[in-house]
Design an enzyme around this catalytic site. Structure first.
Site, PDB file in Angstrom:
ATOM      1  N   GLU A   1      17.137  -6.132  14.011  1.00 22.37           N
ATOM      2  CA  GLU A   1      17.443  -5.059  13.055  1.00 22.37           C
ATOM      3  C   GLU A   1      18.276  -5.678  11.942  1.00 22.37           C
ATOM      4  O   GLU A   1      19.377  -6.165  12.174  1.00 22.37           O
ATOM      5  CB  GLU A   1      18.222  -3.941  13.754  1.00 22.37           C
ATOM      6  CG  GLU A   1      17.549  -3.378  14.995  1.00 22.37           C
ATOM      7  CD  GLU A   1      16.304  -2.566  14.694  1.00 22.37           C
ATOM      8  OE1 GLU A   1      16.184  -2.025  13.584  1.00 22.37           O
ATOM      9  OE2 GLU A   1      15.434  -2.500  15.582  1.00 22.37           O
TER      10      GLU A   1
ATOM     11  N   GLY B   1       0.846  -1.185   0.000  1.00 25.34           N
ATOM     12  CA  GLY B   1       0.000   0.000   0.000  1.00 25.34           C
ATOM     13  C   GLY B   1       0.883   1.237   0.000  1.00 25.34           C
ATOM     14  O   GLY B   1       2.105   1.134  -0.019  1.00 25.34           O
ATOM     15  N   GLY B   2       0.258   2.378   0.032  1.00 23.62           N
ATOM     16  CA  GLY B   2       0.984   3.634   0.039  1.00 23.62           C
ATOM     17  C   GLY B   2       1.522   3.968   1.427  1.00 23.62           C
ATOM     18  O   GLY B   2       1.267   3.260   2.403  1.00 23.62           O
TER      19      GLY B   2
ATOM     20  N   HIS C   1       6.751   2.343  15.737  1.00 29.40           N
ATOM     21  CA  HIS C   1       6.553   0.934  15.386  1.00 29.40           C
ATOM     22  C   HIS C   1       6.899   0.029  16.573  1.00 29.40           C
ATOM     23  O   HIS C   1       6.184  -0.929  16.863  1.00 29.40           O
ATOM     24  CB  HIS C   1       7.413   0.548  14.173  1.00 29.40           C
ATOM     25  CG  HIS C   1       6.784   0.896  12.866  1.00 29.40           C
ATOM     26  ND1 HIS C   1       6.366  -0.058  11.982  1.00 29.40           N
ATOM     27  CD2 HIS C   1       6.518   2.093  12.294  1.00 29.40           C
ATOM     28  CE1 HIS C   1       5.856   0.541  10.916  1.00 29.40           C
ATOM     29  NE2 HIS C   1       5.940   1.836  11.084  1.00 29.40           N
TER      30      HIS C   1
ATOM     31  N   SER D   1      -0.603   4.023   4.933  1.00 30.99           N
ATOM     32  CA  SER D   1      -1.886   3.399   4.601  1.00 30.99           C
ATOM     33  C   SER D   1      -2.375   2.467   5.695  1.00 30.99           C
ATOM     34  O   SER D   1      -3.538   2.068   5.694  1.00 30.99           O
ATOM     35  CB  SER D   1      -1.766   2.619   3.287  1.00 30.99           C
ATOM     36  OG  SER D   1      -0.832   1.560   3.432  1.00 30.99           O
TER      37      SER D   1
END
Length: 184
Positions: free
Chosen positions: A62, A9-10, A50, A13
């Site tokens: 990571e 998605g963008g 996040h 989004s």
């Protein structure tokens, strides 16, 4: 049995949140492979957001490059959230500017092979960059094309592909099956 699920998605989004929700619903151990690097304050803030959203029981790794290496160290049966493929492609491009096509294709192939070899459920988050304007600089156009091909490579291997718009996920593979039926 390994599975690949793709969320695209963008920007903003809701695709990462949807992918995380999907992972949580599976009620299995989750490893979160984060490809972002905190190179400025804005990116540090995004990463922190996040991290705060994820359950404390999830393992975070990571991994800005060589994701397949990290997958090889994950226990079979684990759910892995790879967030995000768009940043991984950018990282691979910048590390391999002489031959980015081959490097990105090899990275994606290695990820898919490691997923299947280790019996993982891989949930991939990526940006859909093909719906916007054509970048006006060569490196931007190379990146857009590389990510578009990488997205297609992962989508071809995925059992489910979700397009997220305004926080709503639409499953695309079911639509493709319906569309691909012969015209009578």
């Amino acid at each position: 049995m390994s599975t690949v699920i793709l969320f695209t998605g963008g920007a903003r989004s809701g695709k990462s949140a949807r992918a995380e929700h999907y992972a949580a619903r599976l009620h299995r151990p989750v490893t979160y492979l984060a490809t972002a690097e905190a190179r400025d304050d804005e990116m540090r803030e995004r990463i922190a957001h996040h991290q705060q959203r994820r359950p404390a029981t999830w393992t975070t790794c990571e991994q800005p490059l060589e994701v397949a290496t990290a997958l090889a160290n994950v226990a079979p049966g684990t759910v892995v959230v790879l967030d995000c493929l768009a940043l991984l492609v950018s990282n691979v491009l910048l590390a391999n500017e002489a031959a980015p096509d081959q490097a990105v294709t090899a990275e994606i192939s290695a990820i898919l092979e490691a997923t299947h070899a280790h019996d993982l459920t891989l949930i991939v988050v990526t940006n859909e960059v093909g719906m916007g304007i054509v970048p006006d600089y060569p490196l931007g156009r190379v990146y857009r094309d590389l990510l578009g091909r990488a997205n297609q490579q992962v989508a071809a291997a995925a059992t489910d592909v979700y397009l997220v718009v305004c926080g709503i996920a639409v499953e695309l593979k079911a639509l493709e099956v319906a569309w691909a039926r012969p015209i009578e």
